[in-house]
Design a protein around this motif. Structure first.
Motif, PDB file in Angstrom:
ATOM      1  N   GLU A 201       0.833  -1.214   0.000  1.00 35.71           N
ATOM      2  CA  GLU A 201       0.000   0.000   0.000  1.00 35.71           C
ATOM      3  C   GLU A 201       0.863   1.257   0.000  1.00 35.71           C
ATOM      4  N   PHE A 202       1.918   1.265   0.831  1.00 37.28           N
ATOM      5  CA  PHE A 202       2.792   2.435   0.862  1.00 37.28           C
ATOM      6  C   PHE A 202       3.571   2.563  -0.440  1.00 37.28           C
ATOM      7  N   ALA A 203       4.032   1.437  -0.985  1.00 39.08           N
ATOM      8  CA  ALA A 203       4.752   1.470  -2.261  1.00 39.08           C
ATOM      9  C   ALA A 203       3.852   2.014  -3.366  1.00 39.08           C
ATOM     10  N   LEU A 204       2.593   1.577  -3.376  1.00 39.35           N
ATOM     11  CA  LEU A 204       1.658   2.045  -4.401  1.00 39.35           C
ATOM     12  C   LEU A 204       1.345   3.528  -4.219  1.00 39.35           C
ATOM     13  N   GLU A 205       1.157   3.986  -2.982  1.00 40.18           N
ATOM     14  CA  GLU A 205       0.884   5.400  -2.718  1.00 40.18           C
ATOM     15  C   GLU A 205       2.065   6.261  -3.157  1.00 40.18           C
ATOM     16  N   LEU A 206       3.274   5.801  -2.848  1.00 45.18           N
ATOM     17  CA  LEU A 206       4.475   6.528  -3.243  1.00 45.18           C
ATOM     18  C   LEU A 206       4.603   6.575  -4.763  1.00 45.18           C
ATOM     19  N   LEU A 207       4.312   5.453  -5.395  1.00 48.72           N
ATOM     20  CA  LEU A 207       4.379   5.375  -6.853  1.00 48.72           C
ATOM     21  C   LEU A 207       3.341   6.288  -7.501  1.00 48.72           C
ATOM     22  N   MET A 208       2.143   6.310  -6.940  1.00 50.81           N
ATOM     23  CA  MET A 208       1.078   7.158  -7.486  1.00 50.81           C
ATOM     24  C   MET A 208       1.439   8.637  -7.376  1.00 50.81           C
ATOM     25  N   GLN A 209       1.936   9.042  -6.229  1.00 50.73           N
ATOM     26  CA  GLN A 209       2.296  10.460  -6.045  1.00 50.73           C
ATOM     27  C   GLN A 209       3.442  10.856  -6.984  1.00 50.73           C
ATOM     28  N   ALA A 210       4.408   9.951  -7.151  1.00 52.46           N
ATOM     29  CA  ALA A 210       5.546  10.261  -8.012  1.00 52.46           C
ATOM     30  C   ALA A 210       5.160  10.348  -9.482  1.00 52.46           C
ATOM     31  N   THR A 211       4.149   9.571  -9.886  1.00 52.66           N
ATOM     32  CA  THR A 211       3.738   9.584 -11.292  1.00 52.66           C
ATOM     33  C   THR A 211       2.709  10.669 -11.581  1.00 52.66           C
ATOM     34  N   GLN A 212       1.726  10.822 -10.703  1.00 51.16           N
ATOM     35  CA  GLN A 212       0.662  11.798 -10.947  1.00 51.16           C
ATOM     36  C   GLN A 212       1.154  13.237 -10.827  1.00 51.16           C
ATOM     37  N   ASN A 213       2.222  13.440 -10.070  1.00 51.52           N
ATOM     38  CA  ASN A 213       2.779  14.790  -9.896  1.00 51.52           C
ATOM     39  C   ASN A 213       4.147  14.914 -10.566  1.00 51.52           C
TER      40      ASN A 213
ATOM     41  N   LEU B 278      11.108   9.961  -6.170  1.00 51.59           N
ATOM     42  CA  LEU B 278      10.426   9.334  -5.036  1.00 51.59           C
ATOM     43  C   LEU B 278      10.643  10.134  -3.754  1.00 51.59           C
ATOM     44  N   ALA B 279      11.863  10.618  -3.549  1.00 52.81           N
ATOM     45  CA  ALA B 279      12.156  11.389  -2.343  1.00 52.81           C
ATOM     46  C   ALA B 279      11.363  12.690  -2.313  1.00 52.81           C
ATOM     47  N   VAL B 280      11.265  13.366  -3.460  1.00 51.64           N
ATOM     48  CA  VAL B 280      10.490  14.611  -3.515  1.00 51.64           C
ATOM     49  C   VAL B 280       9.005  14.329  -3.294  1.00 51.64           C
ATOM     50  N   ALA B 281       8.519  13.219  -3.829  1.00 54.87           N
ATOM     51  CA  ALA B 281       7.122  12.839  -3.595  1.00 54.87           C
ATOM     52  C   ALA B 281       6.864  12.656  -2.108  1.00 54.87           C
ATOM     53  N   GLU B 282       7.814  12.045  -1.400  1.00 56.73           N
ATOM     54  CA  GLU B 282       7.673  11.875   0.044  1.00 56.73           C
ATOM     55  C   GLU B 282       7.666  13.218   0.760  1.00 56.73           C
ATOM     56  N   LEU B 283       8.570  14.074   0.364  1.00 56.49           N
ATOM     57  CA  LEU B 283       8.696  15.380   1.026  1.00 56.49           C
ATOM     58  C   LEU B 283       7.499  16.278   0.771  1.00 56.49           C
ATOM     59  N   GLN B 284       7.075  16.334  -0.487  1.00 59.76           N
ATOM     60  CA  GLN B 284       6.091  17.333  -0.884  1.00 59.76           C
ATOM     61  C   GLN B 284       4.643  16.867  -0.745  1.00 59.76           C
ATOM     62  N   TYR B 285       4.400  15.561  -0.899  1.00 60.76           N
ATOM     63  CA  TYR B 285       3.015  15.087  -0.961  1.00 60.76           C
ATOM     64  C   TYR B 285       2.635  14.087   0.135  1.00 60.76           C
ATOM     65  N   LEU B 286       3.624  13.480   0.789  1.00 60.84           N
ATOM     66  CA  LEU B 286       3.300  12.470   1.797  1.00 60.84           C
ATOM     67  C   LEU B 286       3.653  12.901   3.211  1.00 60.84           C
ATOM     68  N   GLY B 287       4.271  14.068   3.350  1.00 66.69           N
ATOM     69  CA  GLY B 287       4.569  14.579   4.679  1.00 66.69           C
ATOM     70  C   GLY B 287       5.604  13.784   5.446  1.00 66.69           C
ATOM     71  N   ILE B 288       6.497  13.103   4.736  1.00 69.60           N
ATOM     72  CA  ILE B 288       7.563  12.356   5.403  1.00 69.60           C
ATOM     73  C   ILE B 288       8.606  13.344   5.928  1.00 69.60           C
TER      74      ILE B 288
ATOM     75  N   ARG C  64      18.777  18.289  -0.306  1.00 74.80           N
ATOM     76  CA  ARG C  64      18.887  19.360   0.700  1.00 74.80           C
ATOM     77  C   ARG C  64      18.514  20.709   0.081  1.00 74.80           C
ATOM     78  N   ARG C  65      18.868  20.894  -1.191  1.00 77.57           N
ATOM     79  CA  ARG C  65      18.448  22.129  -1.875  1.00 77.57           C
ATOM     80  C   ARG C  65      16.946  22.122  -2.125  1.00 77.57           C
ATOM     81  N   VAL C  66      16.375  20.952  -2.393  1.00 79.56           N
ATOM     82  CA  VAL C  66      14.920  20.839  -2.544  1.00 79.56           C
ATOM     83  C   VAL C  66      14.232  21.248  -1.248  1.00 79.56           C
ATOM     84  N   VAL C  67      14.742  20.769  -0.130  1.00 81.91           N
ATOM     85  CA  VAL C  67      14.175  21.119   1.174  1.00 81.91           C
ATOM     86  C   VAL C  67      14.247  22.622   1.403  1.00 81.91           C
ATOM     87  N   ASP C  68      15.376  23.227   1.054  1.00 80.55           N
ATOM     88  CA  ASP C  68      15.520  24.677   1.213  1.00 80.55           C
ATOM     89  C   ASP C  68      14.496  25.423   0.361  1.00 80.55           C
TER      90      ASP C  68
END
Length: 213
Positions: free
Chosen positions: A114-126, A156-166, A196-200
């Protein structure tokens, strides 16, 4: 192996199987790709064991030849060296094969998939928004010019940061570990710097939005 780390790896392996325009894929299609990735890992485990067995057999043969078929010390040393290298390769493959069954078992659990699919969906849809952010964070280079595996780790990392609140450090650390596992030796430093620049950038945008309100 932690469940979410396995999910991230599963998402990465799945992402590499997607077409050039993944935004149009349905949830069912993405789910099928995740299942296919699990099956591929199962097959890889069997292949790793078979290859390791073959390398050990070849190493044994080279040792036997060094004792029975050589007429000089130099040839014997070369054969022993070959045998040692084959044994080293076999041990590395056995190490991979030992880890893979646990990976496959965890990857089959509902919460992991479920988490893999959610991560995959966010990375592809955005994908467009993620790529635009990464292009801003990458200095003197372009996202599309990076090796595919590094592109996918970053997405995948940006999807976690921006859309999944990791949490920032968790997303960055996990991306670094994936890069170490699947890319070249020094690539993880580049990935770490970009994220780190993405986070900034994200923090600056959040502060600007907060100030305007």
């Amino acid at each position: 192996m932690q469940a979410r780390s396995i999910a991230r790896e599963l998402a990465l392996l799945s992402l590499s199987q997607l077409p050039k325009n993944p935004e149009k894929l349905t949830e069912q299609q993405l789910g099928d790709i995740v299942v296919a990735a699990v099956r591929a890992m199962t097959l890889e485990a069997h292949e790793a064991l078979e290859t390791a067995a073959a390398e050990l057999k070849r190493g044994s043969d080279r040792l036997f030849e060094s004792e029975t078929r050589t007429t000089d010390l130099k040839s014997a040393k070369a054969m022993v060296s070959d045998a040692m290298e084959l044994t080293r390769q076999a041990i590395e493959r056995l190490g991979m094969a030992v880890e893979l069954p646990e990976f496959v078992q965890l990857a089959g659990q509902a919460n992991v998939r479920e988490f893999a699919l959610e991560l995959l969906m966010q990375a592809t849809q955005n994908r467009s928004e993620i790529d635009a952010l990464l292009d801003r964070a990458i200095v003197d280079w372009q996202l599309e010019r990076l090796p595919r595996i590094e592109q996918d780790v970053l997405r995948l990392a940006v999807a976690e940061l921006q859309y999944l609140g990791i949490p920032e450090q968790v997303a960055i650390d996990e991306a670094v570990e994936l890069t170490k596992r699947y890319s070249s030796d020094n690539s993880f430093r580049f990935v770490n710097g970009v994220l780190r620049r993405v986070v900034d950038l994200l923090n600056s945008e959040a502060e600007a939005t907060s100030s305007s309100n």
